[in-house]
Design a protein around this motif. Structure first.
Motif, PDB file in Angstrom:
ATOM      1  N   LYS A 109       0.875  -1.211   0.115  1.00  0.00           N
ATOM      2  CA  LYS A 109      -0.005   0.164   0.086  1.00  0.00           C
ATOM      3  C   LYS A 109       0.882   1.203   0.074  1.00  0.00           C
ATOM      4  CE  LYS A 109      -3.672   0.079   2.678  1.00  0.00           C
ATOM      5  NZ  LYS A 109      -4.695   0.163   3.486  1.00  0.00           N
ATOM      6  N   LEU A 110       0.440   2.176  -0.930  1.00  0.00           N
ATOM      7  CA  LEU A 110       1.273   3.412  -0.801  1.00  0.00           C
ATOM      8  C   LEU A 110       0.558   4.624  -0.454  1.00  0.00           C
ATOM      9  CD1 LEU A 110       2.961   2.951  -4.462  1.00  0.00           C
ATOM     10  CD2 LEU A 110       3.785   2.474  -2.413  1.00  0.00           C
ATOM     11  N   MET A 111       0.944   5.571   0.216  1.00  0.00           N
ATOM     12  CA  MET A 111       0.439   6.637   0.489  1.00  0.00           C
ATOM     13  C   MET A 111       0.233   7.633  -0.688  1.00  0.00           C
ATOM     14  SD  MET A 111      -0.176   6.399   3.613  1.00  0.00           S
ATOM     15  CE  MET A 111      -0.889   8.119   4.105  1.00  0.00           C
ATOM     16  N   ALA A 112      -0.911   8.456  -0.748  1.00  0.00           N
ATOM     17  CA  ALA A 112      -0.955   9.286  -1.785  1.00  0.00           C
ATOM     18  C   ALA A 112       0.094  10.297  -2.117  1.00  0.00           C
ATOM     19  CB  ALA A 112      -2.489  10.129  -1.765  1.00  0.00           C
ATOM     20  N   ALA A 113       0.605  10.729  -1.201  1.00  0.00           N
ATOM     21  CA  ALA A 113       1.690  11.693  -1.520  1.00  0.00           C
ATOM     22  C   ALA A 113       2.980  10.962  -2.073  1.00  0.00           C
ATOM     23  CB  ALA A 113       2.306  12.340  -0.163  1.00  0.00           C
ATOM     24  N   ALA A 114       2.871   9.601  -1.930  1.00  0.00           N
ATOM     25  CA  ALA A 114       4.166   9.170  -2.628  1.00  0.00           C
ATOM     26  C   ALA A 114       4.097   8.919  -4.137  1.00  0.00           C
ATOM     27  CB  ALA A 114       4.311   7.588  -2.034  1.00  0.00           C
ATOM     28  N   VAL A 115       3.080   9.198  -4.569  1.00  0.00           N
ATOM     29  CA  VAL A 115       2.904   9.123  -6.199  1.00  0.00           C
ATOM     30  C   VAL A 115       3.600  10.397  -6.664  1.00  0.00           C
ATOM     31  CG1 VAL A 115       1.315   7.404  -5.990  1.00  0.00           C
ATOM     32  CG2 VAL A 115       0.733   9.683  -6.393  1.00  0.00           C
ATOM     33  N   VAL A 117       2.141  13.617  -6.823  1.00  0.00           N
ATOM     34  CA  VAL A 117       1.109  14.050  -7.069  1.00  0.00           C
ATOM     35  C   VAL A 117       1.100  15.540  -6.829  1.00  0.00           C
ATOM     36  CG1 VAL A 117      -1.225  14.706  -7.456  1.00  0.00           C
ATOM     37  CG2 VAL A 117      -0.432  12.507  -7.684  1.00  0.00           C
ATOM     38  N   LYS A 118       1.433  16.661  -7.345  1.00  0.00           N
ATOM     39  CA  LYS A 118       1.557  17.929  -7.079  1.00  0.00           C
ATOM     40  C   LYS A 118      -0.037  18.732  -6.653  1.00  0.00           C
ATOM     41  CE  LYS A 118       1.669  21.457  -9.845  1.00  0.00           C
ATOM     42  NZ  LYS A 118       2.188  22.430 -10.796  1.00  0.00           N
ATOM     43  N   THR A 119      -0.186  19.016  -5.522  1.00  0.00           N
ATOM     44  CA  THR A 119      -1.460  19.909  -5.360  1.00  0.00           C
ATOM     45  C   THR A 119      -1.429  21.284  -5.567  1.00  0.00           C
ATOM     46  OG1 THR A 119      -0.716  19.882  -2.995  1.00  0.00           O
ATOM     47  CG2 THR A 119      -1.929  17.912  -3.422  1.00  0.00           C
ATOM     48  N   ASP A 120      -2.879  21.691  -5.869  1.00  0.00           N
ATOM     49  CA  ASP A 120      -2.737  23.076  -6.201  1.00  0.00           C
ATOM     50  C   ASP A 120      -3.672  24.084  -5.082  1.00  0.00           C
ATOM     51  OD1 ASP A 120      -2.798  21.968  -9.365  1.00  0.00           O
ATOM     52  OD2 ASP A 120      -1.241  22.685  -8.427  1.00  0.00           O
ATOM     53  N   GLY A 149       5.709   6.297  -7.715  1.00  0.00           N
ATOM     54  CA  GLY A 149       5.593   7.598  -7.722  1.00  0.00           C
ATOM     55  C   GLY A 149       6.390   8.339  -8.991  1.00  0.00           C
ATOM     56  N   ARG A 150       7.226   7.618  -9.601  1.00  0.00           N
ATOM     57  CA  ARG A 150       8.002   8.098 -10.902  1.00  0.00           C
ATOM     58  C   ARG A 150       7.183   8.666 -11.690  1.00  0.00           C
ATOM     59  NH1 ARG A 150      11.420   3.105 -12.671  1.00  0.00           N
ATOM     60  NH2 ARG A 150       9.690   2.111 -11.672  1.00  0.00           N
ATOM     61  N   VAL A 151       5.816   8.096 -12.038  1.00  0.00           N
ATOM     62  CA  VAL A 151       4.954   8.846 -13.215  1.00  0.00           C
ATOM     63  C   VAL A 151       3.745   8.629 -12.441  1.00  0.00           C
ATOM     64  CG1 VAL A 151       6.415   8.306 -15.103  1.00  0.00           C
ATOM     65  CG2 VAL A 151       4.952   6.592 -14.557  1.00  0.00           C
ATOM     66  N   PRO A 152       2.503   9.293 -12.899  1.00  0.00           N
ATOM     67  CA  PRO A 152       1.191   8.826 -12.255  1.00  0.00           C
ATOM     68  C   PRO A 152       0.698   7.642 -12.828  1.00  0.00           C
ATOM     69  CG  PRO A 152       1.320  10.821 -13.541  1.00  0.00           C
ATOM     70  CD  PRO A 152       2.607  10.349 -13.493  1.00  0.00           C
ATOM     71  N   ILE A 153      -0.389   7.160 -12.167  1.00  0.00           N
ATOM     72  CA  ILE A 153      -1.016   5.885 -12.952  1.00  0.00           C
ATOM     73  C   ILE A 153      -2.468   6.217 -12.954  1.00  0.00           C
ATOM     74  CG2 ILE A 153      -1.620   3.449 -12.474  1.00  0.00           C
ATOM     75  CD1 ILE A 153       0.973   3.040 -11.010  1.00  0.00           C
ATOM     76  N   ALA A 159      -7.693   4.096  -4.630  1.00  0.00           N
ATOM     77  CA  ALA A 159      -7.351   5.339  -3.645  1.00  0.00           C
ATOM     78  C   ALA A 159      -6.282   4.902  -2.606  1.00  0.00           C
ATOM     79  CB  ALA A 159      -8.585   5.846  -3.168  1.00  0.00           C
ATOM     80  N   SER A 160      -6.760   3.623  -2.210  1.00  0.00           N
ATOM     81  CA  SER A 160      -5.887   3.114  -0.926  1.00  0.00           C
ATOM     82  C   SER A 160      -4.360   2.915  -1.406  1.00  0.00           C
ATOM     83  CB  SER A 160      -6.440   2.056  -0.297  1.00  0.00           C
ATOM     84  OG  SER A 160      -6.206   0.744  -1.207  1.00  0.00           O
ATOM     85  N   LEU A 161      -4.002   2.692  -2.791  1.00  0.00           N
ATOM     86  CA  LEU A 161      -2.852   2.509  -3.099  1.00  0.00           C
ATOM     87  C   LEU A 161      -2.097   3.710  -3.552  1.00  0.00           C
ATOM     88  CD1 LEU A 161      -3.367  -0.561  -5.774  1.00  0.00           C
ATOM     89  CD2 LEU A 161      -2.468  -0.793  -3.423  1.00  0.00           C
ATOM     90  N   GLY A 162      -2.805   4.957  -3.700  1.00  0.00           N
ATOM     91  CA  GLY A 162      -2.148   6.232  -3.883  1.00  0.00           C
ATOM     92  C   GLY A 162      -2.172   6.421  -5.446  1.00  0.00           C
ATOM     93  N   ILE A 163      -2.999   5.790  -6.125  1.00  0.00           N
ATOM     94  CA  ILE A 163      -3.205   5.912  -7.697  1.00  0.00           C
ATOM     95  C   ILE A 163      -3.754   7.344  -7.833  1.00  0.00           C
ATOM     96  CG2 ILE A 163      -4.425   4.994  -9.956  1.00  0.00           C
ATOM     97  CD1 ILE A 163      -2.266   3.018  -8.540  1.00  0.00           C
ATOM     98  N   ARG A 164      -3.059   7.818  -8.966  1.00  0.00           N
ATOM     99  CA  ARG A 164      -3.529   9.350  -9.425  1.00  0.00           C
ATOM    100  C   ARG A 164      -4.922   9.659  -9.616  1.00  0.00           C
ATOM    101  NH1 ARG A 164      -5.690  12.996 -10.230  1.00  0.00           N
ATOM    102  NH2 ARG A 164      -5.437  15.096 -11.292  1.00  0.00           N
ATOM    103  N   ALA A 165      -5.524   8.398 -10.321  1.00  0.00           N
ATOM    104  CA  ALA A 165      -6.920   8.673 -10.767  1.00  0.00           C
ATOM    105  C   ALA A 165      -7.282   7.397 -11.538  1.00  0.00           C
ATOM    106  CB  ALA A 165      -7.085   9.836 -11.840  1.00  0.00           C
ATOM    107  N   VAL A 166      -8.713   7.253 -11.688  1.00  0.00           N
ATOM    108  CA  VAL A 166      -9.076   5.807 -12.472  1.00  0.00           C
ATOM    109  C   VAL A 166     -10.089   6.703 -13.762  1.00  0.00           C
ATOM    110  CG1 VAL A 166      -9.606   4.678 -10.225  1.00  0.00           C
ATOM    111  CG2 VAL A 166     -11.327   6.088 -10.905  1.00  0.00           C
ATOM    112  N   ALA A 167      -9.973   5.345 -14.722  1.00  0.00           N
ATOM    113  CA  ALA A 167     -10.743   5.692 -16.128  1.00  0.00           C
ATOM    114  C   ALA A 167     -11.822   4.737 -15.729  1.00  0.00           C
ATOM    115  CB  ALA A 167      -9.697   5.578 -17.049  1.00  0.00           C
ATOM    116  N   ILE A 168     -12.987   5.121 -15.997  1.00  0.00           N
ATOM    117  CA  ILE A 168     -14.507   4.161 -16.024  1.00  0.00           C
ATOM    118  C   ILE A 168     -14.910   4.433 -17.241  1.00  0.00           C
ATOM    119  CG2 ILE A 168     -16.253   3.806 -14.849  1.00  0.00           C
ATOM    120  CD1 ILE A 168     -15.214   4.911 -12.311  1.00  0.00           C
TER     121      ILE A 168
END
Length: 362
Positions: free
Chosen positions: A2-8, A10-13, A93-97, A117-126
């Motif tokens: 499991k990865l924290m979201a910050a580990a991927v 992702v820059k927050t604005d 975290g080298r690139v977003p997933i 989300a629990s894995l820290g994935i950047r976004a999902v496609a549905i």
């Protein structure tokens, strides 16, 4: 794992209108990566990890597991989650997933969103609901339920050849009502439709991303205002797809056009030489990966013409100065910007000798 979201990375604005911290916009080339199989048809984890590292090293902006090219319908829900978990652990975290999260019903899709989300994935496609042909009102209701309950950013996936289409009014309404719906991936290849979507959505949601899933129109889609693409060709020639993106966004139009023309030749060869995505699987194999046999049985007539595909791939790589994989078929033209050095020549000779020996010609 499991990865924290910050580990991927992702820059927050800024805080969005619903109080959600907005992450950086999805943009660039997201590779809809294939999955290598073991001899018994399972997921080849080691080769999948090696493939992910190779794609990142060659310049893709992100990875997109569990898409159409990744054959998501041929895996169980547990396997789909395992694929994403493996990549999250390898990428770190080298690139977003951007992970495909479509399941057979809205409840299971939301559960997939929660897990990713629990894995820290950047976004999902549905993808829009498939099998049953639904009205725009039903498509809206489906995504609205997800928008109200997802803990992770959502990319709408419009692929009308396989699923209920997502029309422009529905996209506009969803973008304005649900801040967690942050992007759309459109695989229709319809440039006027893309322009209409951008015109309808961007004035009120400048952070909303538009991605094209149709390789043959990547350059014109970027020029029309797209932010990037999820292009199957980038899983085979990530160097060229990234080069096309860079050339286009920097308005080096003549050179970008040449690369786009070459990519169309390769894309057509892969997509028409075998049942999708077998042509792409064969081409990735030619670049040095053990892809294994796909899960969809094929007749003899459906099997890929590896000779044609190999020549097409080799000629394209040679024309653009890439000489490492595969061997045979073409030589570098005079004036190519990236000429091979002595080490390159030695490696090529060794590969040619090995290939000739394998074929019993030496």
């Amino acid at each position: 794992m499991k990865l924290m979201a910050a580990a991927v990375g992702v820059k927050t604005d800024v805080i969005g209108k619903f109080g959600i911290m907005a992450a950086s916009k999805l943009q660039g080339i997201f590779t809809p990566n294939l999955v290598p199989y073991t001899a018994d048809g399972g997921i080849n984890e080691g080769e999948l990890r090696r493939y992910a590292d190779w794609l990142i090293a060659r310049g893709v902006h992100g990875l997109y597991p569990n898409g159409s090219t990744g054959e998501f319908t041929r895996f169980t829900p547990e396997e789909r989650r395992r694929i994403v978990a493996i990549l999250a652990d390898q990428v770190r975290g080298r690139v977003p997933i951007l992970a495909g999260a479509a399941e057979a019903n809205v409840k299971e899709t939301i559960r997939a969103c929660e897990y990713y989300a629990s894995l820290g994935i950047r976004a999902v496609a549905i993808v829009a609901p498939f099998y049953y042909k639904l009205s725009p009102a039903s498509v809206y209701a489906y995504f609205a339920e997800i928008g109200r309950n997802t803990p992770i950013d959502v990319t709408l996936y419009n692929i009308p050849m396989f699923a209920s289409p997502i029309d422009v009014p529905t996209i506009q309404r969803l973008s304005e009502e649900f801040e967690r719906i942050v992007a759309i991936k459109d695989s229709s290849g319809d440039i006027p439709h893309m322009i209409r979507m951008i015109q309808a959505v961007r004035p009120n949601r400048p952070d909303f991303a538009f991605l094209t899933g149709w390789d043959a129109a990547l350059m014109p889609m970027l020029l029309a205002g797209c932010d990037g693409g999820t292009n199957a060709s980038s899983g085979v020639v990530p160097e060229l797809t990234r080069r096309l993106y860079d050339l286009t966004v920097s308005y080096q139009i003549d050179e970008a056009r040449r690369v786009q023309y070459d990519l169309i030749r390769l894309f057509d060869t892969m997509i028409y030489s075998a049942e999708f995505p077998e042509g792409f699987r064969a081409a990735v194999g030619l670049r040095g990966f053990q892809m294994g046999q796909g899960r969809q049985p094929l007749s003899d007539k459906q099997k890929t013409d590896l000779g044609t595909l190999s020549r097409e791939l080799q000629c394209m790589l040679s024309a653009h100065g890439f000489t490492d994989q595969p061997v045979g078929g073409c030589s570098l033209p005079a004036g190519t910007e990236a000429q091979p050095d002595a080490a390159d020549v030695t490696a090529i000779v060794r590969q040619v000798v090995a290939e000739l020996s394998r074929r019993g010609l030496m």
